[in-house]
Design a protein around this motif. Structure first.
Motif, PDB file in Angstrom:
ATOM      1  N   VAL A  57      23.536   3.766   7.562  1.00  0.00           N
ATOM      2  CA  VAL A  57      22.219   3.218   7.877  1.00  0.00           C
ATOM      3  C   VAL A  57      21.208   4.348   7.685  1.00  0.00           C
ATOM      4  N   ALA A  58      19.937   4.030   7.793  1.00  0.00           N
ATOM      5  CA  ALA A  58      18.908   5.010   7.457  1.00  0.00           C
ATOM      6  C   ALA A  58      18.400   5.812   8.638  1.00  0.00           C
ATOM      7  N   THR A  59      18.641   5.350   9.872  1.00  0.00           N
ATOM      8  CA  THR A  59      18.075   6.031  11.036  1.00  0.00           C
ATOM      9  C   THR A  59      19.108   6.196  12.133  1.00  0.00           C
ATOM     10  N   GLY A  60      18.893   7.198  12.974  1.00  0.00           N
ATOM     11  CA  GLY A  60      19.771   7.413  14.108  1.00  0.00           C
ATOM     12  C   GLY A  60      19.680   6.301  15.129  1.00  0.00           C
ATOM     13  N   THR A  61      18.490   5.760  15.331  1.00  0.00           N
ATOM     14  CA  THR A  61      18.341   4.655  16.265  1.00  0.00           C
ATOM     15  C   THR A  61      19.163   3.455  15.819  1.00  0.00           C
ATOM     16  N   ALA A  62      19.133   3.152  14.522  1.00  0.00           N
ATOM     17  CA  ALA A  62      19.944   2.045  14.009  1.00  0.00           C
ATOM     18  C   ALA A  62      21.425   2.328  14.213  1.00  0.00           C
ATOM     19  N   ALA A  63      21.845   3.556  13.932  1.00  0.00           N
ATOM     20  CA  ALA A  63      23.258   3.904  14.090  1.00  0.00           C
ATOM     21  C   ALA A  63      23.708   3.711  15.530  1.00  0.00           C
ATOM     22  N   ASN A  64      22.943   4.255  16.472  1.00  0.00           N
ATOM     23  CA  ASN A  64      23.322   4.143  17.880  1.00  0.00           C
ATOM     24  C   ASN A  64      23.271   2.709  18.375  1.00  0.00           C
ATOM     25  N   ALA A  65      22.164   2.036  18.097  1.00  0.00           N
ATOM     26  CA  ALA A  65      21.960   0.697  18.650  1.00  0.00           C
ATOM     27  C   ALA A  65      22.959  -0.301  18.089  1.00  0.00           C
ATOM     28  N   LEU A  66      23.212  -0.244  16.798  1.00  0.00           N
ATOM     29  CA  LEU A  66      24.149  -1.189  16.194  1.00  0.00           C
ATOM     30  C   LEU A  66      25.585  -0.884  16.614  1.00  0.00           C
ATOM     31  N   ALA A  67      25.930   0.391  16.702  1.00  0.00           N
ATOM     32  CA  ALA A  67      27.278   0.749  17.150  1.00  0.00           C
ATOM     33  C   ALA A  67      27.518   0.276  18.576  1.00  0.00           C
ATOM     34  N   LEU A  68      26.565   0.544  19.460  1.00  0.00           N
ATOM     35  CA  LEU A  68      26.735   0.146  20.856  1.00  0.00           C
ATOM     36  C   LEU A  68      26.719  -1.368  21.014  1.00  0.00           C
ATOM     37  N   ALA A  69      25.889  -2.048  20.235  1.00  0.00           N
ATOM     38  CA  ALA A  69      25.873  -3.514  20.299  1.00  0.00           C
ATOM     39  C   ALA A  69      27.222  -4.089  19.894  1.00  0.00           C
ATOM     40  N   THR A  70      27.876  -3.429  18.936  1.00  0.00           N
ATOM     41  CA  THR A  70      29.195  -3.868  18.500  1.00  0.00           C
ATOM     42  C   THR A  70      30.244  -3.626  19.577  1.00  0.00           C
ATOM     43  N   GLU A  90      14.499   5.586  22.225  1.00  0.00           N
ATOM     44  CA  GLU A  90      14.801   4.539  21.246  1.00  0.00           C
ATOM     45  C   GLU A  90      14.176   3.198  21.589  1.00  0.00           C
ATOM     46  N   CYS A  91      13.143   3.218  22.457  1.00  0.00           N
ATOM     47  CA  CYS A  91      12.293   2.053  22.694  1.00  0.00           C
ATOM     48  C   CYS A  91      13.110   0.791  23.012  1.00  0.00           C
ATOM     49  N   ASN A  92      14.185   0.968  23.801  1.00  0.00           N
ATOM     50  CA  ASN A  92      15.053  -0.140  24.196  1.00  0.00           C
ATOM     51  C   ASN A  92      15.796  -0.782  23.033  1.00  0.00           C
ATOM     52  N   ALA A  93      15.971  -0.038  21.939  1.00  0.00           N
ATOM     53  CA  ALA A  93      16.705  -0.597  20.801  1.00  0.00           C
ATOM     54  C   ALA A  93      18.145  -0.972  21.156  1.00  0.00           C
ATOM     55  N   PRO A  94      18.887  -0.154  21.910  1.00  0.00           N
ATOM     56  CA  PRO A  94      20.241  -0.584  22.276  1.00  0.00           C
ATOM     57  C   PRO A  94      20.245  -1.894  23.061  1.00  0.00           C
ATOM     58  N   GLU A  95      19.282  -2.031  23.980  1.00  0.00           N
ATOM     59  CA  GLU A  95      19.195  -3.282  24.734  1.00  0.00           C
ATOM     60  C   GLU A  95      18.835  -4.451  23.815  1.00  0.00           C
ATOM     61  N   PHE A  96      17.933  -4.207  22.886  1.00  0.00           N
ATOM     62  CA  PHE A  96      17.495  -5.257  21.961  1.00  0.00           C
ATOM     63  C   PHE A  96      18.639  -5.716  21.060  1.00  0.00           C
ATOM     64  N   TYR A  97      19.308  -4.759  20.421  1.00  0.00           N
ATOM     65  CA  TYR A  97      20.351  -5.120  19.462  1.00  0.00           C
ATOM     66  C   TYR A  97      21.610  -5.662  20.136  1.00  0.00           C
ATOM     67  N   LEU A 166      37.379   1.196  29.075  1.00  0.00           N
ATOM     68  CA  LEU A 166      36.082   1.188  28.417  1.00  0.00           C
ATOM     69  C   LEU A 166      36.111   2.003  27.128  1.00  0.00           C
ATOM     70  N   GLY A 167      35.304   1.600  26.156  1.00  0.00           N
ATOM     71  CA  GLY A 167      35.171   2.336  24.907  1.00  0.00           C
ATOM     72  C   GLY A 167      34.259   3.535  25.064  1.00  0.00           C
ATOM     73  N   VAL A 168      34.342   4.444  24.088  1.00  0.00           N
ATOM     74  CA  VAL A 168      33.528   5.667  24.104  1.00  0.00           C
ATOM     75  C   VAL A 168      32.808   5.808  22.768  1.00  0.00           C
ATOM     76  N   HIS A 169      31.494   5.963  22.842  1.00  0.00           N
ATOM     77  CA  HIS A 169      30.640   6.183  21.673  1.00  0.00           C
ATOM     78  C   HIS A 169      30.091   7.600  21.746  1.00  0.00           C
ATOM     79  N   LEU A 170      30.018   8.259  20.594  1.00  0.00           N
ATOM     80  CA  LEU A 170      29.433   9.594  20.533  1.00  0.00           C
ATOM     81  C   LEU A 170      28.197   9.554  19.641  1.00  0.00           C
ATOM     82  N   ASP A 171      27.049   9.859  20.247  1.00  0.00           N
ATOM     83  CA  ASP A 171      25.797   9.978  19.506  1.00  0.00           C
ATOM     84  C   ASP A 171      25.766  11.370  18.893  1.00  0.00           C
ATOM     85  N   GLY A 172      26.085  11.445  17.600  1.00  0.00           N
ATOM     86  CA  GLY A 172      26.166  12.720  16.917  1.00  0.00           C
ATOM     87  C   GLY A 172      25.020  12.959  15.971  1.00  0.00           C
TER      88      GLY A 172
END
Length: 348
Positions: A57-70, A90-97, A166-172
């Motif tokens: 993806v093109a942005t870090g916000t997209a990477a984090n939000a879409l990964a966490l939404a999944t 991230e302007c509530n992007a994880p909550e939004f996605y 629980l799963g684990v996500h790493l914001d790298g």
């Protein structure tokens, strides 16, 4: 003298050359380009994960939000630190996605501890249908205050998460800076320590704009693809993302650039320690510094053309000796000469 952010620096010439090379002729769209096949193979090699699902993806916000939404249902909560990018920037992007999943803040510092994480997890899923259910844990590496979790610390957090299923996500976003600082492998810092999904950053470390999302269990792959498309983050001319990541991975550019950024930061720290009144206020494990400088030093730096964030206080007026907090970030492109000019201006 730009020390405001590693987002402010230029794209690396090797990345730009790869984009220009990819601009010749035609290529299949939407990630079906041949370059993406190479990128996918290379990332699997780097992470020692031959079955991993890899997407760009093109942005870090997209990477984090879409990964966490999944990884997270709408009625669940993501556990993260109070300074996590997903919480503060991230302007509530994880909550939004995720269609409404909330964030639960763990502890009071930029780094979570296993004890604080366990307490936070135990505090949720206690009200039955009335409260949020437990969701994934998100770890930021490098943290937003410049600290790097050790591999053992990541594993300890992941062990707590796994004990609750629980799963684990790493914001790298600064993954390369952290790996360069630790001297470990990508696998050791991720799936071998219990991480399930990674946002593997490129933009802050020499790319024009590309991040990889990696799922070590490919069972989540199709859902992520659907979410990426539905969320408007599937590039049609995907080869230009692929080409950036191809160059980033080639000849370990990602590590070379990160090592240079970290070395630049170390040089800047050494210089700041010679500035009268200056105080380093946080760990400087990678390429980010939080410090306090006298107001007079800030004034001299502003007059010399330095750009960075002063976090509180009026630079223009007040006691010349008063300490004002600031953040300084180094990227790969900053030269030793510019760092020395910055220190000279700070000294006056």
């Amino acid at each position: 003298m730009y020390f405001a952010s590693d987002n402010a620096g230029p794209a690396h010439p090797e990345v730009l050359a790869a984009i220009a090379a990819a601009n010749q002729g035609y290529a299949m769209p939407y990630g079906a380009d041949d370059i993406m096949d190479e990128v996918r193979t290379r990332i699997r090699e780097i992470f020692e994960a031959p079955e991993a699902a890899v997407y760009l993806v093109a942005t870090g916000t997209a990477a984090n939000a879409l990964a966490l939404a999944t990884m997270c249902a709408p009625y669940e909560t993501v556990f993260c630190s109070p300074t996590a990018h997903i919480h503060e920037d991230e302007c509530n992007a994880p909550e939004f996605y995720s269609a409404g999943a909330k964030l639960t803040l763990v502890g009071t510092q930029d780094q979570m501890t296993p004890e604080a994480l366990r307490t936070a997890i135990e505090g949720e899923e206690t009200r039955g249908v009335h409260g949020p259910q437990r969701g994934p844990v998100s770890i930021t590496q490098v943290t937003e205050r410049g600290a790097v979790y050790t591999v053992a610390e990541i594993k300890a957090l992941a062990d707590v998460a796994k004990s609750f299923g629980l799963g684990v996500h790493l914001d790298g976003a600064r993954f390369a800076n952290a790996q360069a600082a630790l001297g470990c492998t990508a696998a050791e810092m991720t799936w071998k320590a219990g991480v399930d999904a990674v946002s593997f950053g490129g933009t802050k470390n020499g790319c024009m704009g590309v991040e990889a999302v990696i799922f070590f269990d490919p069972a989540k792959a199709w859902e992520f693809e659907l979410r990426r498309k539905r969320g408007a983050h599937l590039f049609s001319k995907h080869r230009y993302l692929s080409a950036q990541m191809q160059a980033y991975l080639a000849d370990d550019l990602w590590l070379r650039a990160a090592r240079q950024a970290n070395a630049n930061c170390a040089r800047l720290v050494d210089g700041l320690n010679t500035v009268a009144g200056a105080v380093i206020t946080s760990r400087t494990d990678a390429n980010m510094i939080f410090a306090e400088l006298p107001r007079a030093a800030h004034q001299r730096l502003a007059a010399a053309g330095a750009r960075y964030y002063v976090l509180a206080g009026d630079v223009e007026t007040g006691d010349a000796d008063a300490l004002l907090p600031c953040r300084l970030v180094c990227d790969w492109s900053i030269t030793p000469e510019l760092i020395d000019q910055f220190i000279a201006a700070a000294k006056g």
